[in-house]
Design a protein around this motif. Structure first.
Motif, mmCIF file in Angstrom:
data_model
loop_
_atom_site.group_PDB
_atom_site.id
_atom_site.type_symbol
_atom_site.label_atom_id
_atom_site.label_comp_id
_atom_site.label_asym_id
_atom_site.label_seq_id
_atom_site.Cartn_x
_atom_site.Cartn_y
_atom_site.Cartn_z
ATOM 1 N N UNK B 327 0.833 -1.202 0.000
ATOM 2 C CA UNK B 327 0.000 0.000 0.000
ATOM 3 C C UNK B 327 0.863 1.245 0.000
ATOM 4 N N UNK B 328 0.296 2.322 -0.488
ATOM 5 C CA UNK B 328 1.024 3.585 -0.528
ATOM 6 C C UNK B 328 0.128 4.761 -0.190
ATOM 7 N N UNK B 329 0.734 5.781 0.442
ATOM 8 C CA UNK B 329 0.018 7.008 0.795
ATOM 9 C C UNK B 329 0.496 8.117 -0.133
ATOM 10 N N UNK B 330 -0.433 8.905 -0.652
ATOM 11 C CA UNK B 330 -0.086 9.956 -1.626
ATOM 12 C C UNK B 330 -0.513 11.331 -1.129
ATOM 13 N N UNK B 331 -0.006 12.342 -1.816
ATOM 14 C CA UNK B 331 -0.183 13.721 -1.366
ATOM 15 C C UNK B 331 -1.634 14.205 -1.475
ATOM 16 N N UNK B 332 -2.272 13.880 -2.594
ATOM 17 C CA UNK B 332 -3.627 14.395 -2.855
ATOM 18 C C UNK B 332 -4.655 13.281 -2.681
ATOM 19 N N UNK B 398 -5.675 8.329 5.505
ATOM 20 C CA UNK B 398 -5.367 7.027 4.895
ATOM 21 C C UNK B 398 -6.547 6.475 4.101
ATOM 22 N N UNK B 399 -7.760 6.861 4.462
ATOM 23 C CA UNK B 399 -8.923 6.391 3.691
ATOM 24 C C UNK B 399 -8.980 7.069 2.324
ATOM 25 N N UNK B 400 -8.704 8.350 2.291
ATOM 26 C CA UNK B 400 -8.882 9.096 1.040
ATOM 27 C C UNK B 400 -7.611 9.183 0.190
ATOM 28 N N UNK B 401 -6.433 8.991 0.816
ATOM 29 C CA UNK B 401 -5.170 9.237 0.107
ATOM 30 C C UNK B 401 -4.356 7.969 -0.155
ATOM 31 N N UNK B 402 -4.970 6.808 0.042
ATOM 32 C CA UNK B 402 -4.228 5.552 -0.053
ATOM 33 C C UNK B 402 -4.680 4.744 -1.254
ATOM 34 N N UNK B 403 -3.738 3.968 -1.813
ATOM 35 C CA UNK B 403 -4.095 2.904 -2.745
ATOM 36 C C UNK B 403 -3.230 1.686 -2.414
ATOM 37 N N UNK B 468 4.065 0.646 2.439
ATOM 38 C CA UNK B 468 4.159 -0.408 3.461
ATOM 39 C C UNK B 468 3.500 -1.698 2.967
ATOM 40 N N UNK B 469 3.943 -2.809 3.570
ATOM 41 C CA UNK B 469 3.339 -4.101 3.249
ATOM 42 C C UNK B 469 3.455 -5.004 4.471
ATOM 43 N N UNK B 470 2.762 -6.119 4.413
ATOM 44 C CA UNK B 470 2.747 -7.037 5.547
ATOM 45 C C UNK B 470 3.595 -8.277 5.261
ATOM 46 N N UNK B 471 4.405 -8.228 4.217
ATOM 47 C CA UNK B 471 5.293 -9.348 3.917
ATOM 48 C C UNK B 471 4.577 -10.458 3.171
ATOM 49 N N UNK B 472 5.342 -11.506 2.799
ATOM 50 C CA UNK B 472 4.773 -12.598 2.005
ATOM 51 C C UNK B 472 4.250 -13.735 2.875
ATOM 52 N N UNK B 473 4.217 -13.564 4.186
ATOM 53 C CA UNK B 473 3.991 -14.717 5.058
ATOM 54 C C UNK B 473 2.556 -14.874 5.529
ATOM 55 N N UNK B 474 1.699 -13.974 5.129
ATOM 56 C CA UNK B 474 0.330 -14.053 5.601
ATOM 57 C C UNK B 474 -0.470 -15.016 4.716
ATOM 58 N N UNK B 475 -0.306 -16.300 4.968
ATOM 59 C CA UNK B 475 -1.029 -17.301 4.196
ATOM 60 C C UNK B 475 -2.326 -17.612 4.928
ATOM 61 N N UNK B 476 -3.424 -17.135 4.395
ATOM 62 C CA UNK B 476 -4.683 -17.403 5.094
ATOM 63 C C UNK B 476 -5.561 -18.244 4.191
ATOM 64 N N UNK B 477 -6.741 -17.772 3.898
ATOM 65 C CA UNK B 477 -7.658 -18.558 3.089
ATOM 66 C C UNK B 477 -7.393 -18.357 1.598
ATOM 67 N N UNK B 478 -8.003 -19.201 0.786
ATOM 68 C CA UNK B 478 -7.895 -19.076 -0.662
ATOM 69 C C UNK B 478 -9.294 -18.915 -1.236
#
Lengths: 169, 548
Positions: B327-332, B398-403, B468-478
């Motif tokens: 995920x990333x946070x942007x200016x506008x 973070x709700x309006x400026x994140x993707x 930011x990211x949560x890494x590759x280790x979050x193996x949950x459901x498929x």
């Protein structure tokens, strides 16, 4: 959207419930006061409404009586543990609502990694933003998020796609 | 709604499941003049049931399987005892997973069907070529795109195989996440393109264009602008008056006669009363997890290890929905909660590349994917306050400026990864619970780490102020259920032939994600649907020749 009039009616109903100070159905008076005090630290009242104005305690009360019955015990045990911790951290304190805001924050910080805190936090966010049919009251929550609950939009959607969608930016 | 078929009269085809595969098969067969009954375990919901109630649709999982009624168990290897867990998630209503899907509608590339030839064998896996090629499937991708309504830009994906027709609808309007993603990708020399989606960018065949409400993933579309099986092929099938969709009908067993031919299916109706529907042929489209479970439950003296399982491979080679989120946070403000989820994708890392030192690849998209409650719980990065006044001051930005960007990664087929029947646990109907055994191949993990780094580069190049990211280790459901009844020419090494007919049973067909030989780069719906159209064409020809 077909469901809109119903949603508006339910929202009015929830606002009435908050205004008239409806008594909780599942929680006893003390537990309800504890939860209101705690959730008001999780989402405090600032320039915009917080958990208290959203009636989060009503949401949690209704949830525990209906779709979250499985968590009744987690609340009983969690609140008991928190009150025990309060007595240790703040000897002579009478109750969670009687603590200062700073003390309540310290109390919550001390249990931040527990499953009960995660549950309480999740329920607080839900009550802050859930549909009024569950006792939630999302109006203030939407303002905090900057969510425009139109449920139908047209481009441009944001600053960066303005030009691509015919605007000036 | 046609008059219901009588259980004692054998219908021409009994279809189990009503999603992308079952709905398409039912539509094709009934339009060709055959009598069809579709048994769907979930309810028959329609547009009026689809609200924006996040608690109901996201947190109470209104449109997916409920593990309180249908528990599952999970373990990583056969040496462990499996414990209760939710691992296989699927849509459980008429229309299946297409009712609540994000609607990403990617064709596989030519390479997806012959990667074993391109790459070579991979020890410890069942890495194989498909018995069909992209060109075998191309006419059916096109047919599906036109039947249901898909928006995209032909020729924009520089890696796509030849297509016989452009998309029936132009791409959806780009969102801010798409503009930023495209900017970052182009800076890195990549070639982003408009995401193909099964959502209407214009009015199409009596259905209305998307209203950009922002509630695609996990929700049903109240406007029927999402091209779900429910909004498209199911209704087309019903209009023939030759197809009855029987909801709340949970199949427990497919029966066979002394000749080893299927005779119909036993199922529980809404009142949990056991019923039986006779049929001349059965088509199982119950998804990559429930299909093998049903075949295994349908064991008999003649088929002691499960129906169509002489190979012993029913349930094996389960492939998982592996993805990495950055995920990333942007200016506008992006206000990316509006409109559809994904508007741009990049396929430059799709093909495997020996120089990376492992097998794997992925398609990378840009999205937001959160609704208000989900965002309040998860949207602020983990290194920042998660509650209190500081959190409250951040959560709106973070709700309006994140993707976010999600990479859809390869999942290698390993025989030890499988669906079978739990020896102890039963579901609410008394049927054996599904047991899932799954662990990732080391190359799957290396690939996920690689893709995470590429996604970070793109968001950084796009000008994100924080990534930011949560890494590759979050193996949950498929949610993409693939493998488990793989197709192939060799009856000892596959469950169905290249037309989805069971090697062991002449009047049994299996078509859904279970047919997949390799995982592609996830986003399996377009391929599941194309396979179903192709299988149905073969069923129609065979039935007309009296060969079913």
């Amino acid at each position: 959207m077909a469901a809109l009039p119903e949603v508006l009616a339910a929202q009015r109903h929830a606002r009435e419930a908050v205004k008239t100070g409806k008594q909780p159905a599942f929680l006893d008076k003390r537990a309800a006061a504890d939860i209101e005090a705690l959730t008001s630290e999780i989402v405090p009242t600032t320039g915009t409404p917080g958990a208290k104005e959203a009636g989060v305690v009503h949401f949690i009360d209704r949830a525990l009586a209906t779709f979250e019955q499985d968590n009744q015990r987690a609340y009983r045990d969690g609140l008991a543990a928190l009150n025990a911790k309060r007595a240790t951290m703040f000897p002579g304190s009478a109750s969670i609502p009687a603590l200062t805001s700073q003390q309540r924050i310290a109390l919550l910080q001390s249990v931040e990694s527990t499953p009960f805190f995660a549950l309480l936090r999740t329920h607080t966010m839900m009550g802050f933003l859930a549909d009024p049919v569950y006792g939630g009251n999302p109006a203030g929550g939407y303002r905090t998020l900057g969510f425009q609950p139109a449920h139908m939009y047209a481009p441009p959607f944001g600053w960066y796609d303005d030009k691509a969608n015919g605007g000036e930016n | 709604m046609p008059a219901p078929y009588r259980a004692t009269d054998p219908v021409d085809f009994l279809v189990v499941g009503s999603g992308a595969a079952g709905g398409s098969v039912a539509k094709e067969l009934s339009q060709a003049g055959f009598d069809v009954v579709v048994l769907e375990q979930g309810p028959y919901l329609t547009e009026k049931d689809f609200t924006h109630d996040e608690l109901k649709f996201v947190f109470q999982n209104y449109l997916i399987n409920d593990i309180r009624k249908q528990p599952q168990t999970y373990r990583t290897t056969a040496a462990e005892t499996a414990s209760r867990d939710l691992r296989m998630v699927y849509g459980r209503q008429v229309g299946g997973g297409t009712v609540h899907f994000n609607s990403n509608y990617w064709r596989f590339l030519e390479l997806d069907f012959r990667e074993r030839s391109l790459w070579g064998g991979i020890p410890g896996t069942g890495f194989s070529d498909w018995p069909i090629t992209y060109s075998d499937l191309e006419p059916y991708y096109t047919k599906a795109e036109y039947d249901i309504g898909v928006s995209g830009l032909a020729g924009a994906n520089p890696f796509e195989g030849p297509r016989s027709q452009p998309y029936p609808l132009p791409p959806m309007p780009v969102k801010s996440s798409g503009v930023l993603f495209e900017r970052g990708a182009r800076k890195l020399g990549l070639r982003p393109f408009p995401a193909p989606v099964a959502i209407l960018s214009r009015d199409y065949r009596g259905r209305t264009a998307c209203k950009h409400c922002g509630y695609c993933p996990r929700f049903g579309c109240e406007f029927a602008s999402k091209s779900s099986a429910l909004a498209t092929v199911i209704r087309m099938a019903e209009r023939t008056k030759r197809c009855e969709v029987r909801a709340d009908s949970y199949v427990s067993r497919i029966e066979t006669d002394s000749q080893g031919r299927v005779t119909g299916a036993a199922y529980f109706d809404a009142r949990r009363k056991e019923r039986f529907q006779k049929a001349k042929a059965v088509v199982v489209c119950a998804n990559g997890a429930e299909t093998p479970r049903l075949l295994l439950m349908s064991h008999s003296n003649r088929f002691p290890h499960g129906l169509a399982n002489s190979s012993g491979l029913v349930g094996k080679y389960l492939m998982y929905d592996l993805g990495t989120l950055v995920s990333g946070l942007f200016e506008h403000p992006l206000n990316d909660h509006k409109s559809i989820d994904v508007t741009r994708v990049v396929f430059d890392y799709y093909a495997a590349d020996r120089r990376r030192g492992f097998y794997g690849g992925g398609g990378i998209d840009c999205r937001f994917g959160s609704n208000p409650i989900t965002h309040a719980i998860l949207g602020v990065p983990p290194d920042l306050p998660q509650w209190g006044s500081e959190w409250k001051g951040l959560v709106g930005e973070y709700f309006t400026h994140t993707m976010s960007s999600l990479a859809h990664a390869t999942s290698l087929p390993m025989e030890s990864n499988r669906i079978d029947l739990d020896p102890v646990l039963k579901d609410a109907w008394g049927l054996p619970a599904m047991r899932v055994t799954y662990r990732r191949h080391p190359d799957d993990i290396a690939n996920m780490k690689f893709l995470l780094a590429r996604q970070r580069e793109i968001l950084e190049a796009a000008g994100a102020r924080k990534v930011w990211d949560l890494g590759p280790d979050d193996l949950s459901y498929s949610v993409h259920l693939m493998g488990t009844c793989r197709m192939g020419a060799d009856p000892a090494a596959s469950v169905v032939d290249k037309y989805h007919r069971a090697h062991d049973v002449p009047n049994l067909f299996v078509v859904d994600g279970s047919s997949f030989v390799t995982s592609g780069r996830q986003q399996p719906t377009a391929t599941i649907q194309a396979l179903a159209y192709r299988a149905a064409a073969h069923m129609i020809e065979s039935a007309k020749r009296g060969e079913v």
